[in-house]
Write a protein that holds these residues in place. Structure first.
Motif, PDB file in Angstrom:
ATOM      1  N   ASN A  23       0.685  -1.388  -0.311  1.00  0.00           N
ATOM      2  CA  ASN A  23      -0.082  -0.083  -0.125  1.00  0.00           C
ATOM      3  C   ASN A  23       0.791   1.194  -0.012  1.00  0.00           C
ATOM      4  OD1 ASN A  23      -1.372   2.160   1.417  1.00  0.00           O
ATOM      5  ND2 ASN A  23      -3.207   0.754   1.706  1.00  0.00           N
ATOM      6  N   LYS A  24       2.069   1.172   0.915  1.00  0.00           N
ATOM      7  CA  LYS A  24       2.529   2.554   0.991  1.00  0.00           C
ATOM      8  C   LYS A  24       3.516   2.723  -0.288  1.00  0.00           C
ATOM      9  CE  LYS A  24       6.227   3.976   3.856  1.00  0.00           C
ATOM     10  NZ  LYS A  24       7.155   3.528   5.113  1.00  0.00           N
TER      11      LYS A  24
ATOM     12  N   ARG B 119       0.879   4.070  -3.002  1.00  0.00           N
ATOM     13  CA  ARG B 119       0.218   5.399  -2.814  1.00  0.00           C
ATOM     14  C   ARG B 119       1.384   6.531  -2.959  1.00  0.00           C
ATOM     15  NH1 ARG B 119      -4.460   5.479  -1.162  1.00  0.00           N
ATOM     16  NH2 ARG B 119      -5.417   3.655  -0.186  1.00  0.00           N
ATOM     17  N   TYR B 120       2.844   6.147  -2.549  1.00  0.00           N
ATOM     18  CA  TYR B 120       3.738   7.086  -2.947  1.00  0.00           C
ATOM     19  C   TYR B 120       3.734   7.256  -4.556  1.00  0.00           C
ATOM     20  CZ  TYR B 120       8.388   8.464  -4.261  1.00  0.00           C
ATOM     21  OH  TYR B 120       9.727   8.966  -4.513  1.00  0.00           O
TER      22      TYR B 120
ATOM     23  N   LYS C  26       1.432   6.896  -6.716  1.00  0.00           N
ATOM     24  CA  LYS C  26       0.278   7.529  -7.307  1.00  0.00           C
ATOM     25  C   LYS C  26       0.510   9.116  -7.003  1.00  0.00           C
ATOM     26  CE  LYS C  26      -3.346   4.182  -7.867  1.00  0.00           C
ATOM     27  NZ  LYS C  26      -4.492   3.708  -7.740  1.00  0.00           N
ATOM     28  N   ASP C  27       0.980   9.392  -5.695  1.00  0.00           N
ATOM     29  CA  ASP C  27       0.937  10.704  -5.489  1.00  0.00           C
ATOM     30  C   ASP C  27       1.860  11.452  -5.817  1.00  0.00           C
ATOM     31  OD1 ASP C  27      -1.423  10.306  -4.026  1.00  0.00           O
ATOM     32  OD2 ASP C  27      -0.435  10.122  -1.903  1.00  0.00           O
TER      33      ASP C  27
ATOM     34  N   ALA D 169      -3.774  -0.151  -4.585  1.00  0.00           N
ATOM     35  CA  ALA D 169      -3.253   0.155  -3.316  1.00  0.00           C
ATOM     36  C   ALA D 169      -3.488  -0.945  -2.033  1.00  0.00           C
ATOM     37  CB  ALA D 169      -3.630   1.604  -2.803  1.00  0.00           C
ATOM     38  N   ASP D 170      -4.941  -1.068  -1.956  1.00  0.00           N
ATOM     39  CA  ASP D 170      -5.616  -1.917  -1.135  1.00  0.00           C
ATOM     40  C   ASP D 170      -6.446  -3.121  -1.713  1.00  0.00           C
ATOM     41  OD1 ASP D 170      -5.185  -0.437   1.359  1.00  0.00           O
ATOM     42  OD2 ASP D 170      -6.142   1.035   0.139  1.00  0.00           O
TER      43      ASP D 170
ATOM     44  N   SER E 198     -12.115  -2.026  -1.920  1.00  0.00           N
ATOM     45  CA  SER E 198     -11.403  -1.350  -2.533  1.00  0.00           C
ATOM     46  C   SER E 198     -11.526  -1.586  -4.035  1.00  0.00           C
ATOM     47  CB  SER E 198      -9.879  -1.591  -1.918  1.00  0.00           C
ATOM     48  OG  SER E 198      -9.702  -3.181  -2.203  1.00  0.00           O
TER      49      SER E 198
END
Lengths: 472, 472
Positions: free
Chosen positions: B212-213, B216-217, B219-220, B230-231, B352
């Motif tokens: 997940n981390k 998200r990193y 994607k952002d 992510a999930d 999700s």
């Protein structure tokens, strides 16, 4: 549809909620909503034209004051003969298109009574930002409802009265249909956009329809996927073997039929052998149409030698920036290229991956060009201006995408769908397979259009077994 | 492939250049490269295992020091019986799959001798970031080459020696193949990632495979489209009519066969009528497997009343956060839902969008669930653990996507392709149609697999005419 005072979050949440209800409506229910919108807009013509007249009056004042272009004012006018009727007909045209959702596009028997289907479905919530033309709202609303997507629409400021009138009519029409009113929402104030672009939890896809500046702003601002194109730098590669008359016909259309279009050609690459043979007659025709030719040294030399000197005012030396510019005007950059590979490399480096064409009689050369060019549309012996959803037979389009994923080229109904994987079984579980001893069958099955789950023999058998056991 | 000291920009540019050459190679040429990689990795087994042993030694030290988990160490080990051979077989399996590119997937006759085809093609350059398992590099390299895409690969730090050895072997194998070596590039240092994620001019798609981390990193951080998830918060909705034995079998598989998998079920929604009938036996089986059940008040009351009190230690009250959590462990959240609509709303709000299942004998209820659930895979009477490329028959997968656009669910070869629109004409131009007097035919033509341009009668006629005029 409602012209709303709700916050951006409320707008997006309502659209999302509405989208889930819209997604399960039948073809007939979505079509009935389009019929209702068509009828309401036909009945409300006077009301819309009155609102449009207000927009026009304001626009004419702004144009007189120099703050608005005359071409924009022209595009605002819904009262031009036939324009309103075209808008109405467009809604019926979309209604008549094949339903793009609930189609099975792949089917695999994973094991006995265990069938995997890929079924098309709506994407969810679209955010569509467009510029002045007020008739676009009817077109996009029709495409959204037909494809089962909710849409948040932001129109240009100049046509706000027209938009509000159309939105209010569509809203009333939807209230008597099974389509939830949250599925189509119009937002008017520009400052709402920045907030909406943050709501990637609720909005699935953003489609900016407008100039380069708008598209870049949207792309740089949001983590929502963006469908569209910032630039339309299209090229034509002219080979020495292609007849001058046909080349001239195609290039004149590609450059001059609508220079402001994103599919207009901005650069002409010329095989060296064509510099002294085909190019001069092509160039002469372009110059007659008033096109400025920005030429690299070899093409400039070839044309200076062969053309009437009185045309020379429109013959110019090209700078490097001319091969990275979307002119949107009667200007064409021309460059000599020694080989097919040079043409391919130049186009892959400088085109905007929108539409590029080769003119040649050689099928092998054409096929190499088609394989190697990294653009959404690649043409052989026709004009880049063909890149258009209506011309491609999509009925209409929401825009042209130069993306490398999802939808590419003109985007019609199909481009507004995605799919889900539907697996129907009878209590088979993953641990039974592989180390569990059972093997996968992975038999590809035929797919029919418009079918849904429980239609094939394996699934019917499951139901029969349940029935036999009195379980159903 | 090369383990490179080049800058991120150089890596990306080389990949882009390579991708254009790779895109025009034939099926046979791409398959031959896979054969060469397979052979070289078979020959180089000792070399790779020696490097892997170094990684393992370091990892074991780190595990002893408490800075690395034992399960990660286990995943690093390429020397486990059969693992290396599985990796080798995986390359041959991908080679044997149908070529996903140069397939015509739609064809329309726009007018006489004017044919539009939609032809599948590679996306271009992929950036794939993955965690420790070293065999993934072979699998992903095979998928990339087979689908005609260049790939920049970033592996986990813990397996850097294994990666370097595999990369060097693949690089040597490619040097004797027509696939340019720039098409596969391994980057090792973590600080390169941030720079690569900025290079959206050269990289078309990013696929993060990890926790997940990481996702998200990525994607952002990037404006490059990201494919992945992510999930994995998957749900099962149990209806009162579904037999307890089958429900138990499915739910035990969904929760317990691999709780760390993204397709493991994290929440169970129970129709109220099943609380006192089916749920107790399902719960009993789960408790026996050591699963903690986090129950909402109605399901907790129902279970407390009916279950043996000595099981009660694993029966817990759920908090609201339990319905938004990917446990990846022997924990299941349970909630009673009064109606189908409640189940659908809960799943659409809390899952999700990965994989969700309904267990029922009622086909109408199942179809409504399947239409309404907004997830990439939706199942009827089977386990969420089925969501996997190999199980779906894709051969292998690069990951599972919960995106709403492009590829959704397990992503195999087909998910790594896009299409281009190819239009072949004989100097027809846009201005001739519509106001120009000519009409579009828009006749849908049959499409064959593996065909390319100039294969249908209209196009052959163009070539015949040229030939007759001595133009070819």
């Amino acid at each position: 549809m409602s012209l709303t005072n709700a916050t951006p979050l409320e707008v997006a949440q309502a659209a999302r909620l509405g989208s889930r209800k819209l997604a399960v409506l039948s073809t007939e229910e979505r079509n009935a909503a389009l019929t209702a919108i068509h009828q309401a807009l036909a009945d409300g013509k006077d009301e819309v034209l009155a609102a449009n007249a207000e927009d026009l009056e304001a626009a004419n004042k702004a144009a007189a004051g120099g703050t608005l272009s005359a071409s924009l004012v022209k595009r605002l006018d819904l009262g031009k003969p036939g324009k309103y009727e075209d808008m109405l007909q467009g809604i019926l045209d979309v209604r008549e298109l094949e339903d793009p959702i609930n189609k099975t596009t792949a089917k695999t028997l994973l094991d006995d009574n265990l069938t995997l289907s890929r079924i098309t479905c709506p994407i969810g919530v679209l955010l569509i930002i467009f510029e002045a033309r007020p008739e676009v709202i009817a077109n996009i609303s029709a495409l959204a409802i037909k494809s089962g997507n909710a849409a948040i629409l932001k129109g240009g400021r100049e046509s706000s009265n027209s938009f509000a009138a159309i939105a209010s009519i569509i809203s009333k029409a939807l209230s008597s249909s099974p389509v939830p009113s949250g599925c189509l929402q119009l937002v008017q104030t520009h400052d709402v956009i920045a907030d909406l672009l943050k709501l990637d939890t609720y909005i699935d896809l953003c489609i900016p329809r407008g100039g380069n500046k708008l598209v870049r702003y949207v792309k740089d601002t949001t983590t929502i996927p963006v469908l569209g194109h910032a630039d339309g730098i299209c090229s034509v590669y002219l080979r020495g073997d292609y007849p001058a008359d046909k080349a001239t016909k195609i290039i004149i259309d590609a450059k001059c039929s609508y220079p402001a279009g994103c599919n207009a050609t901005e650069q002409l690459l010329v095989e060296e052998s064509a510099l002294s043979t085909t190019l001069p007659s092509v160039a002469e025709a372009l110059l007659k149409k008033g096109v400025s030719l920005r030429c690299d040294p070899p093409s400039l030399a070839a044309l200076k030698e062969r053309l009437d000197p009185h045309s020379a005012t429109l013959l110019q030396a090209a700078g490097p920036e001319d091969f990275d510019t979307e002119f949107l005007d009667y200007i064409l950059a021309i460059k000599a290229v020694p080989s097919l590979d040079d043409a391919i490399s130049h186009i892959n480096a400088h085109s905007s991956h929108h539409t590029d064409a080769i003119l040649t009689l050689d099928a092998k050369i054409a096929q190499t060009f088609i394989s190697a060019i990294d653009s959404s549309s690649v043409y052989w012996n026709t004009s880049t201006r063909m890149a258009d959803g209506q011309r491609y037979g999509f009925g209409t389009e929401v825009g042209i995408s130069t993306n490398k994923i999802h939808s590419r080229g003109p985007v019609g109904l199909e481009g507004l769908t995605i799919y889900k994987w539907v697996l129907v079984g009878d209590a088979q579980v993953s641990a039974e397979y592989g180390a569990g001893g059972k093997s996968w069958k992975h038999e590809k099955l035929a797919v029919g259009e418009g079918e849904f789950v429980a239609r094939d023999e394996g699934e019917r058998e499951v139901l029969r077994q349940y029935r036999a056991r009195g379980e159903e």
